[in-house]
Design a protein around this motif. Structure first.
Motif, PDB file in Angstrom:
ATOM      1  N   VAL A 223     -14.290  -7.401  -8.211  1.00 23.96           N
ATOM      2  CA  VAL A 223     -13.805  -8.873  -8.347  1.00 23.96           C
ATOM      3  C   VAL A 223     -12.256  -8.892  -7.612  1.00 23.96           C
ATOM      4  N   GLY A 224     -12.169  -7.943  -6.999  1.00 22.52           N
ATOM      5  CA  GLY A 224     -10.805  -8.173  -6.078  1.00 22.52           C
ATOM      6  C   GLY A 224     -10.884  -7.208  -5.006  1.00 22.52           C
ATOM      7  N   VAL A 225     -10.043  -7.508  -4.058  1.00 24.78           N
ATOM      8  CA  VAL A 225     -10.014  -6.508  -2.813  1.00 24.78           C
ATOM      9  C   VAL A 225      -8.800  -6.733  -2.313  1.00 24.78           C
ATOM     10  N   CYS A 226      -8.093  -5.781  -1.492  1.00 23.26           N
ATOM     11  CA  CYS A 226      -7.164  -5.701  -0.622  1.00 23.26           C
ATOM     12  C   CYS A 226      -7.031  -4.695   0.303  1.00 23.26           C
ATOM     13  N   SER A 227      -6.478  -5.163   1.605  1.00 24.05           N
ATOM     14  CA  SER A 227      -6.343  -4.016   2.556  1.00 24.05           C
ATOM     15  C   SER A 227      -5.121  -3.445   2.820  1.00 24.05           C
ATOM     16  N   LEU A 228      -4.901  -2.314   3.335  1.00 23.93           N
ATOM     17  CA  LEU A 228      -3.717  -1.677   3.954  1.00 23.93           C
ATOM     18  C   LEU A 228      -3.976  -1.420   5.263  1.00 23.93           C
ATOM     19  N   SER A 229      -3.780  -2.428   6.351  1.00 23.97           N
ATOM     20  CA  SER A 229      -4.110  -2.081   7.728  1.00 23.97           C
ATOM     21  C   SER A 229      -3.186  -1.638   8.568  1.00 23.97           C
ATOM     22  N   ARG A 230      -3.622  -0.584   9.328  1.00 21.56           N
ATOM     23  CA  ARG A 230      -2.608   0.050  10.186  1.00 21.56           C
ATOM     24  C   ARG A 230      -2.035  -0.657  11.284  1.00 21.56           C
ATOM     25  N   MET A 231      -0.581  -0.750  11.474  1.00 22.37           N
ATOM     26  CA  MET A 231      -0.138  -1.674  12.490  1.00 22.37           C
ATOM     27  C   MET A 231       0.312  -0.917  13.825  1.00 22.37           C
ATOM     28  N   ASP A 232       0.568  -1.479  14.775  1.00 27.70           N
ATOM     29  CA  ASP A 232       0.867  -0.852  16.022  1.00 27.70           C
ATOM     30  C   ASP A 232       2.389  -0.412  15.701  1.00 27.70           C
ATOM     31  N   PRO A 233       2.755   0.896  16.063  1.00 26.52           N
ATOM     32  CA  PRO A 233       3.959   1.212  15.802  1.00 26.52           C
ATOM     33  C   PRO A 233       5.130   0.615  16.627  1.00 26.52           C
ATOM     34  N   SER A 234       4.912  -0.115  17.676  1.00 26.43           N
ATOM     35  CA  SER A 234       5.603  -0.894  18.475  1.00 26.43           C
ATOM     36  C   SER A 234       6.067  -2.067  17.634  1.00 26.43           C
ATOM     37  N   THR A 235       5.645  -2.605  16.419  1.00 27.20           N
ATOM     38  CA  THR A 235       5.958  -3.592  15.477  1.00 27.20           C
ATOM     39  C   THR A 235       7.066  -3.280  14.732  1.00 27.20           C
TER      40      THR A 235
END
Length: 317
Positions: A223-235
């Motif tokens: 009934v629910g979802v959420c992501s923890l997406s890896r980001m480029d270290p340069s950000t």
């Protein structure tokens, strides 16, 4: 076993009504015992007028804690019985005042002995009781004024339902729910963008890039979802909190909060320091949730989505 022993406190309304019925029945018989033609429900109105100071229906209702319509009906009944009469209001002729009639004053005198006897009888019951009912009633009234039984039941219901929500890690079987739940909330306000479709059709890509997806299960359904997406270290950011979506039919279970907390807990486990997110201020509940979690709005704004109009960050350390 007695009915109330079986039900316990949850039947308090029924039990109080039964006690009220017993007392009211006795009250009617007591008036008859003293030869006074009087209804128990009239007593509060009669009592506040017994000082012979005329009052408006509004003032009477406020003093006895009853509704204006209820008091108005009682006043009409008592006037028809000849106990009350309208009094000329020289201060404000637009507002009618009510006072005891000559008959009402006569009844007031007759009630003096009755009330003394009743007071002694009630005190006998109180002395024989192991509990101070009067103090207990006052305490319950105070507590319920602070927080009603309805509000308390709502909280208990919410707590129970929250305990029935399970947050799990993404598995392939949740791919459809990940796509559907996000698609539903986006299309409620906007249109799916190309980047949305790329991510939603390939949730494994988030995980392959070093990210995580969390799924909320209720009654065995996603009934629910959420992501923890890896980001480029340069950000300057370790992860982006993204793709938060909850089934709108599932209310008051704090699923969005639970999902975000699971994602941030994972980020802390991994030693992450900075979390980023992008959203839209139209989504007021979501923005309030992010602020509650500690996210702060960024002064500069570089949207990745056409619908994005706010970017926020959370420093974990």
């Amino acid at each position: 076993m007695d009915f109330f022993e079986k039900t316990g406190p949850m039947a308090i309304g029924s039990r109080l009504r039964m006690l009220t019925d017993i007392i009211t029945k006795d009250a009617s018989a007591i008036y008859a015992l003293y030869g006074i033609d009087f209804k128990p429900k009239w007593f509060p109105v009669f009592y506040v007028l017994a000082d012979e100071q005329p009052k408006s229906v509004t003032v009477i209702a406020k003093e006895i804690g009853q509704s204006h319509p209820s008091v108005s009906t009682i006043v009409k009944e008592m006037m028809a019985k000849g106990l009350l009469a309208e009094v000329d209001n020289k201060m404000d002729r637009r507002c009618s005042l009510i006072g005891l009639s000559s008959e009402g004053k006569k009844v007031a005198q007759e009630l003096i002995v009755l009330l003394r006897d009743v007071d002694r009888a009630i005190r006998q019951v109180a002395d024989e009781s192991r509990h101070d009912l009067w103090a207990a009633i006052a305490e319950w009234e105070r507590l319920l004024a602070q927080k009603s039984i309805l509000s308390r039941v709502e909280d208990v219901k919410s707590e129970r339902e929250q305990s029935e929500v399970e947050i799990v890690s993404f598995r392939e079987e949740y791919s459809e729910a990940f796509f559907r739940l996000n698609k539903e909330w986006i299309e409620r306000y906007w249109e799916l963008e190309e980047h949305d479709i790329e991510v939603l059709e390939n949730p494994d890509g988030i995980i392959e890039d070093g990210g995580y997806i969390f799924v909320a299960l209720y009654d065995g359904q996603a009934v629910g979802v959420c992501s923890l997406s890896r980001m480029d270290p340069s950000t300057g950011y370790d992860f982006e909190l993204a793709k938060l979506a909850v089934d709108p039919k599932i209310q008051r279970k704090h699923i969005g909060l639970r999902l975000c907390e699971a994602a941030l807990e994972k980020a802390r486990e991994l030693g992450a320091e900075n979390i980023f997110l992008e959203s839209n201020t139209r989504l007021k509940p979501a923005i309030a949730l992010y602020r509650k979690l500690g996210f702060k709005e960024l002064p500069e704004f570089h949207p990745a989505y056409a619908r994005g109009d706010i970017q926020m960050e959370l420093k974990l350390n």
